[in-house]
Design a protein around this motif. Structure first.
Motif, PDB file in Angstrom:
ATOM      1  N   ASP A  36       1.389  -0.955  -0.383  1.00 15.77           N
ATOM      2  CA  ASP A  36       0.360  -0.075  -0.027  1.00 15.77           C
ATOM      3  C   ASP A  36       0.591   1.306  -0.405  1.00 15.77           C
ATOM      4  N   ALA A  37       1.941   1.543   0.408  1.00 19.04           N
ATOM      5  CA  ALA A  37       3.161   2.207   1.056  1.00 19.04           C
ATOM      6  C   ALA A  37       3.152   2.712  -0.641  1.00 19.04           C
ATOM      7  N   TRP A  38       3.702   1.156  -1.313  1.00 16.26           N
ATOM      8  CA  TRP A  38       3.890   1.748  -2.296  1.00 16.26           C
ATOM      9  C   TRP A  38       3.349   2.033  -3.820  1.00 16.26           C
ATOM     10  N   LEU A  39       1.501   1.390  -3.508  1.00 15.56           N
ATOM     11  CA  LEU A  39       0.945   2.185  -4.719  1.00 15.56           C
ATOM     12  C   LEU A  39       0.521   3.983  -4.458  1.00 15.56           C
ATOM     13  N   SER A  40       0.788   3.730  -2.835  1.00 20.97           N
ATOM     14  CA  SER A  40       0.489   5.204  -2.718  1.00 20.97           C
ATOM     15  C   SER A  40       1.526   6.457  -3.085  1.00 20.97           C
ATOM     16  N   ARG A  41       2.432   5.742  -3.560  1.00 18.47           N
ATOM     17  CA  ARG A  41       3.615   6.246  -4.193  1.00 18.47           C
ATOM     18  C   ARG A  41       4.054   6.395  -5.470  1.00 18.47           C
ATOM     19  N   ALA A  42       3.768   5.508  -5.836  1.00 19.59           N
ATOM     20  CA  ALA A  42       3.756   5.090  -7.211  1.00 19.59           C
ATOM     21  C   ALA A  42       2.797   5.967  -8.368  1.00 19.59           C
ATOM     22  N   SER A  43       3.518   5.686  -9.694  1.00 18.57           N
ATOM     23  CA  SER A  43       2.785   6.648 -10.923  1.00 18.57           C
ATOM     24  C   SER A  43       1.247   6.003 -10.541  1.00 18.57           C
ATOM     25  N   ARG A  44       0.293   6.602 -11.616  1.00 19.91           N
ATOM     26  CA  ARG A  44      -0.964   6.296 -11.780  1.00 19.91           C
ATOM     27  C   ARG A  44      -0.884   4.832 -12.710  1.00 19.91           C
ATOM     28  N   ARG A  45       0.342   4.748 -13.578  1.00 22.09           N
ATOM     29  CA  ARG A  45      -0.123   3.938 -14.870  1.00 22.09           C
ATOM     30  C   ARG A  45       0.665   2.526 -13.769  1.00 22.09           C
ATOM     31  N   GLU A  87      -1.387   1.261 -11.664  1.00 17.86           N
ATOM     32  CA  GLU A  87      -2.525   0.604 -11.904  1.00 17.86           C
ATOM     33  C   GLU A  87      -2.475  -0.800 -12.903  1.00 17.86           C
ATOM     34  N   ALA A  88      -1.099  -1.242 -12.917  1.00 17.71           N
ATOM     35  CA  ALA A  88      -0.138  -2.139 -13.988  1.00 17.71           C
ATOM     36  C   ALA A  88       0.015  -3.185 -12.997  1.00 17.71           C
ATOM     37  N   TRP A  89       0.560  -2.533 -11.518  1.00 19.38           N
ATOM     38  CA  TRP A  89       0.658  -3.630 -10.121  1.00 19.38           C
ATOM     39  C   TRP A  89      -0.674  -4.283 -10.062  1.00 19.38           C
TER      40      TRP A  89
END
Length: 145
Positions: A119-128, A131-133
């Protein structure tokens, strides 16, 4: 990711953070690792600071890990229970992160830690990238948004 009821260890923090895609590691100050995605930190090992200390001795904690969270609701859910190993300090008011002492990592399972780090990674990664992950690792996520 394989489900594990095993209690987490500090090496799991490193392993799980590195398992996320597009991660780089900066040595940070005092060689305390900072895990980044797209140049944005999502987990980092913090230097001792005056806001996180042992209330009995006044000694600054030297093992604090900062983990980003998706929103204030998630943060509150993680820190409201006094028995939770996750905490915050007034310094982090308004900051979308929780703190975890390395000495208390073993109070959560590997699965729980994996979810928090993902969730930490998802909150900081780009939207693209997020969404891919999510398409690959959490099928059906787009139907419940």
């Amino acid at each position: 990711m394989r489900r594990s009821p095993r209690l987490a260890r500090i090496d799991d923090v490193h392993r799980l953070a590195l398992a996320m895609p597009h991660v780089t590691v900066s040595p940070g100050t005092q060689n305390r690792p900072v895990y980044l995605v797209g140049g944005r930190s999502f987990v980092f090992f913090r230097n001792p600071r005056p806001d996180a200390f042992d209330p009995e001795t006044g000694q600054r904690f030297d093992d604090v890990i900062v983990i980003w969270v998706p929103d204030e609701g998630d943060k509150l859910a993680m820190v409201q229970d006094d028995s939770s190993p996750f905490f915050t300090t007034p310094h982090f008011d308004g900051h979308l992160s929780v703190l975890l002492r390395a000495s208390r990592v073993g109070e959560v399972t590997v699965d729980e830690l994996a979810e928090v780090i993902q969730d930490a990674w998802l909150s900081r990664a780009s939207r693209r990238r997020s969404e891919a992950w999510l398409r690959e690792h959490r099928p059906g996520w787009d139907r419940v948004r």
